[in-house]
Write a protein that holds these residues in place. Structure first.
Motif, PDB file in Angstrom:
ATOM      1  N   GLY A  42      -8.390 -31.374  31.035  1.00 34.25           N
ATOM      2  CA  GLY A  42      -7.067 -32.305  31.532  1.00 34.25           C
ATOM      3  C   GLY A  42      -7.791 -33.227  32.777  1.00 34.25           C
ATOM      4  N   SER A  43      -8.504 -32.413  33.712  1.00 37.06           N
ATOM      5  CA  SER A  43      -9.024 -33.114  34.982  1.00 37.06           C
ATOM      6  C   SER A  43     -10.222 -34.057  34.281  1.00 37.06           C
ATOM      7  CB  SER A  43      -9.720 -32.009  35.868  1.00 37.06           C
ATOM      8  OG  SER A  43     -10.248 -32.650  36.874  1.00 37.06           O
ATOM      9  N   PHE A  44     -11.077 -33.700  33.550  1.00 36.61           N
ATOM     10  CA  PHE A  44     -12.011 -34.662  33.075  1.00 36.61           C
ATOM     11  C   PHE A  44     -11.319 -35.710  32.353  1.00 36.61           C
ATOM     12  CE2 PHE A  44     -14.643 -35.638  29.330  1.00 36.61           C
ATOM     13  CZ  PHE A  44     -15.941 -36.312  30.006  1.00 36.61           C
ATOM     14  N   ILE A  45     -10.610 -35.648  31.286  1.00 36.87           N
ATOM     15  CA  ILE A  45      -9.739 -36.756  30.641  1.00 36.87           C
ATOM     16  C   ILE A  45      -9.277 -37.547  31.706  1.00 36.87           C
ATOM     17  CG2 ILE A  45      -8.116 -37.524  29.054  1.00 36.87           C
ATOM     18  CD1 ILE A  45      -9.021 -34.712  27.480  1.00 36.87           C
ATOM     19  N   ASP A  46      -8.755 -37.178  32.680  1.00 35.28           N
ATOM     20  CA  ASP A  46      -7.924 -38.153  33.660  1.00 35.28           C
ATOM     21  C   ASP A  46      -9.114 -38.856  34.574  1.00 35.28           C
ATOM     22  OD1 ASP A  46      -5.282 -37.256  33.148  1.00 35.28           O
ATOM     23  OD2 ASP A  46      -5.329 -35.831  34.769  1.00 35.28           O
ATOM     24  N   PHE A  47     -10.174 -38.382  34.850  1.00 33.07           N
ATOM     25  CA  PHE A  47     -11.397 -38.573  35.815  1.00 33.07           C
ATOM     26  C   PHE A  47     -11.825 -39.886  34.868  1.00 33.07           C
ATOM     27  CE2 PHE A  47     -15.826 -38.735  35.554  1.00 33.07           C
ATOM     28  CZ  PHE A  47     -16.086 -39.434  36.837  1.00 33.07           C
ATOM     29  N   LEU A  48     -12.294 -39.698  33.545  1.00 32.75           N
ATOM     30  CA  LEU A  48     -12.935 -40.708  32.661  1.00 32.75           C
ATOM     31  C   LEU A  48     -12.089 -41.813  32.327  1.00 32.75           C
ATOM     32  CD1 LEU A  48     -15.610 -41.085  31.595  1.00 32.75           C
ATOM     33  CD2 LEU A  48     -14.638 -39.637  29.331  1.00 32.75           C
ATOM     34  N   THR A  49     -10.705 -41.379  32.178  1.00 35.30           N
ATOM     35  CA  THR A  49      -9.775 -42.768  31.560  1.00 35.30           C
ATOM     36  C   THR A  49      -9.865 -43.633  32.974  1.00 35.30           C
ATOM     37  OG1 THR A  49      -8.691 -41.209  30.017  1.00 35.30           O
ATOM     38  CG2 THR A  49      -7.474 -43.145  31.151  1.00 35.30           C
ATOM     39  N   THR A  50      -9.621 -42.906  34.093  1.00 34.05           N
ATOM     40  CA  THR A  50      -9.323 -43.694  35.267  1.00 34.05           C
ATOM     41  C   THR A  50     -10.753 -44.637  35.507  1.00 34.05           C
ATOM     42  OG1 THR A  50      -7.855 -42.202  36.271  1.00 34.05           O
ATOM     43  CG2 THR A  50      -9.180 -43.617  37.874  1.00 34.05           C
ATOM     44  N   TRP A  51     -11.936 -43.922  35.461  1.00 33.37           N
ATOM     45  CA  TRP A  51     -13.098 -44.368  35.709  1.00 33.37           C
ATOM     46  C   TRP A  51     -13.581 -45.533  34.700  1.00 33.37           C
ATOM     47  CZ3 TRP A  51     -17.343 -46.157  33.393  1.00 33.37           C
ATOM     48  CH2 TRP A  51     -18.616 -46.709  34.219  1.00 33.37           C
ATOM     49  N   LEU A  52     -13.291 -45.409  33.247  1.00 32.00           N
ATOM     50  CA  LEU A  52     -13.157 -46.385  32.447  1.00 32.00           C
ATOM     51  C   LEU A  52     -12.340 -47.768  32.672  1.00 32.00           C
ATOM     52  CD1 LEU A  52     -14.934 -47.348  29.658  1.00 32.00           C
ATOM     53  CD2 LEU A  52     -13.093 -46.291  28.463  1.00 32.00           C
ATOM     54  N   VAL A  53     -11.204 -47.362  32.843  1.00 36.88           N
ATOM     55  CA  VAL A  53     -10.111 -48.673  33.135  1.00 36.88           C
ATOM     56  C   VAL A  53     -10.474 -49.245  34.324  1.00 36.88           C
ATOM     57  CG1 VAL A  53      -7.644 -49.076  33.747  1.00 36.88           C
ATOM     58  CG2 VAL A  53      -8.231 -47.566  31.807  1.00 36.88           C
ATOM     59  N   ASN A  54     -10.883 -48.679  35.395  1.00 33.80           N
ATOM     60  CA  ASN A  54     -11.316 -49.328  36.762  1.00 33.80           C
ATOM     61  C   ASN A  54     -12.726 -50.000  36.412  1.00 33.80           C
ATOM     62  OD1 ASN A  54      -9.194 -48.449  38.034  1.00 33.80           O
ATOM     63  ND2 ASN A  54     -10.068 -46.589  39.059  1.00 33.80           N
ATOM     64  N   HIS A  55     -13.490 -49.430  35.638  1.00 33.22           N
ATOM     65  CA  HIS A  55     -14.820 -50.046  35.348  1.00 33.22           C
ATOM     66  C   HIS A  55     -14.791 -51.347  34.475  1.00 33.22           C
ATOM     67  CE1 HIS A  55     -19.228 -49.921  35.347  1.00 33.22           C
ATOM     68  NE2 HIS A  55     -19.206 -50.282  34.285  1.00 33.22           N
ATOM     69  N   LEU A  56     -13.830 -51.320  33.468  1.00 31.52           N
ATOM     70  CA  LEU A  56     -13.545 -52.375  32.490  1.00 31.52           C
ATOM     71  C   LEU A  56     -12.952 -53.567  33.422  1.00 31.52           C
ATOM     72  CD1 LEU A  56     -12.284 -50.719  29.324  1.00 31.52           C
ATOM     73  CD2 LEU A  56     -14.533 -51.634  29.736  1.00 31.52           C
ATOM     74  N   THR A  57     -12.029 -53.172  34.111  1.00 34.75           N
ATOM     75  CA  THR A  57     -11.399 -54.279  34.944  1.00 34.75           C
ATOM     76  C   THR A  57     -11.810 -54.699  36.317  1.00 34.75           C
ATOM     77  OG1 THR A  57      -9.743 -52.587  35.901  1.00 34.75           O
ATOM     78  CG2 THR A  57      -8.909 -53.699  33.868  1.00 34.75           C
ATOM     79  N   GLY A  58     -12.903 -54.128  36.577  1.00 38.74           N
ATOM     80  CA  GLY A  58     -13.595 -54.084  37.650  1.00 38.74           C
ATOM     81  C   GLY A  58     -15.109 -54.836  37.657  1.00 38.74           C
ATOM     82  N   PRO A  59     -15.898 -54.039  37.761  1.00 35.78           N
ATOM     83  CA  PRO A  59     -17.475 -54.416  37.484  1.00 35.78           C
ATOM     84  C   PRO A  59     -17.810 -55.096  36.119  1.00 35.78           C
ATOM     85  CG  PRO A  59     -17.410 -52.247  38.559  1.00 35.78           C
ATOM     86  CD  PRO A  59     -15.869 -52.615  38.062  1.00 35.78           C
ATOM     87  N   ASP A  60     -17.182 -54.393  35.238  1.00 37.54           N
ATOM     88  CA  ASP A  60     -17.609 -55.227  33.786  1.00 37.54           C
ATOM     89  C   ASP A  60     -16.772 -56.650  33.680  1.00 37.54           C
ATOM     90  OD1 ASP A  60     -18.863 -53.142  32.923  1.00 37.54           O
ATOM     91  OD2 ASP A  60     -17.549 -52.826  31.272  1.00 37.54           O
ATOM     92  N   LYS A  61     -15.843 -56.901  34.344  1.00 38.54           N
ATOM     93  CA  LYS A  61     -15.363 -58.207  34.571  1.00 38.54           C
ATOM     94  C   LYS A  61     -16.269 -59.291  35.260  1.00 38.54           C
ATOM     95  CE  LYS A  61     -11.467 -58.097  32.462  1.00 38.54           C
ATOM     96  NZ  LYS A  61     -11.136 -58.719  31.274  1.00 38.54           N
ATOM     97  N   GLU A  62     -17.125 -58.766  36.014  1.00 33.88           N
ATOM     98  CA  GLU A  62     -18.044 -59.576  36.998  1.00 33.88           C
ATOM     99  C   GLU A  62     -19.046 -60.069  36.218  1.00 33.88           C
ATOM    100  OE1 GLU A  62     -19.035 -56.944  40.200  1.00 33.88           O
ATOM    101  OE2 GLU A  62     -16.746 -57.028  40.950  1.00 33.88           O
ATOM    102  N   TYR A  63     -19.366 -59.473  35.115  1.00 31.28           N
ATOM    103  CA  TYR A  63     -20.617 -60.035  34.304  1.00 31.28           C
ATOM    104  C   TYR A  63     -20.357 -60.878  33.206  1.00 31.28           C
ATOM    105  CZ  TYR A  63     -20.146 -56.164  30.695  1.00 31.28           C
ATOM    106  OH  TYR A  63     -19.415 -55.557  29.507  1.00 31.28           O
ATOM    107  N   VAL A  64     -19.056 -61.095  32.731  1.00 30.91           N
ATOM    108  CA  VAL A  64     -18.606 -61.883  31.697  1.00 30.91           C
ATOM    109  C   VAL A  64     -19.132 -63.242  31.766  1.00 30.91           C
ATOM    110  CG1 VAL A  64     -16.622 -63.075  30.998  1.00 30.91           C
ATOM    111  CG2 VAL A  64     -16.238 -60.503  31.279  1.00 30.91           C
ATOM    112  N   ASN A  65     -18.917 -63.979  32.681  1.00 28.18           N
ATOM    113  CA  ASN A  65     -19.607 -65.268  32.939  1.00 28.18           C
ATOM    114  C   ASN A  65     -21.102 -65.268  32.549  1.00 28.18           C
ATOM    115  OD1 ASN A  65     -17.147 -66.672  33.582  1.00 28.18           O
ATOM    116  ND2 ASN A  65     -17.299 -66.554  35.522  1.00 28.18           N
ATOM    117  N   CYS A  66     -21.890 -64.465  33.110  1.00 31.79           N
ATOM    118  CA  CYS A  66     -23.326 -64.393  32.873  1.00 31.79           C
ATOM    119  C   CYS A  66     -23.531 -64.058  31.569  1.00 31.79           C
ATOM    120  CB  CYS A  66     -23.874 -63.273  33.713  1.00 31.79           C
ATOM    121  SG  CYS A  66     -25.633 -62.907  33.450  1.00 31.79           S
ATOM    122  N   PHE A  67     -22.935 -63.159  30.777  1.00 31.59           N
ATOM    123  CA  PHE A  67     -23.171 -62.882  29.430  1.00 31.59           C
ATOM    124  C   PHE A  67     -22.619 -64.262  28.516  1.00 31.59           C
ATOM    125  CE2 PHE A  67     -23.383 -58.055  29.194  1.00 31.59           C
ATOM    126  CZ  PHE A  67     -24.109 -57.897  30.210  1.00 31.59           C
TER     127      PHE A  67
END
Length: 133
Positions: free
Chosen positions: A102-127
């Motif tokens: 449960g802890s692992f799934i919560d951690f990974l879900t939070t990490w992925l959503v935050n990464h997709l909506t944060g740092p990954d959004k930053e490379y969109v224009n470049c790509f």
């Protein structure tokens, strides 16, 4: 269960598809642990998730370097931190029987959503500016 949301899109089909697959792995792991599947099956899913994550990161990072993405180093650093954390969870799962799914799934879900909506959004224009769609 984590569901794909259009707000996660980076507007590059290859990476959106890979991100959707990562969500599938998280959901498979959640189902496996919830259903008390045999440890071997859960372990297989966990290892597949890690391998897929590493392969996905390598692909993104190839484009970072090819397109001279300005935030390559910090983005790669985030990837490296996650891979280290994933390997720690795998180790706990395999050797110490202290794996808290449960802890692992919560951690990974939070990490992925935050990464997709944060740092990954930053490379969109470049790509997209370099022809990825």
């Amino acid at each position: 269960m984590l569901k794909w949301d259009s707000s996660y899109s980076v507007h590059v089909k290859e990476f959106d598809d890979q991100h959707k697959r990562l969500i599938d792995y998280i959901n498979l792991l959640e189902t496996s642990t919830r259903d008390n599947d045999p440890k071997e099956l859960t372990g297989k899913i966990l290892k597949s998730l890690v391998v897929y994550t590493i392969d996905h990161f390598k692909r993104e990072e190839e484009y970072f370097r090819q397109f001279k993405y300005e935030k390559t180093e910090e983005h790669v650093g985030e990837h490296q931190k996650l891979v280290k954390k994933l390997n720690e969870y795998v180790s706990l799962f395999e050797t110490e029987n202290k794996f808290d799914a449960g802890s692992f799934i919560d951690f990974l879900t939070t990490w992925l959503v935050n990464h997709l909506t944060g740092p990954d959004k930053e490379y969109v224009n470049c790509f997209v500016d370099n022809g990825l769609t």
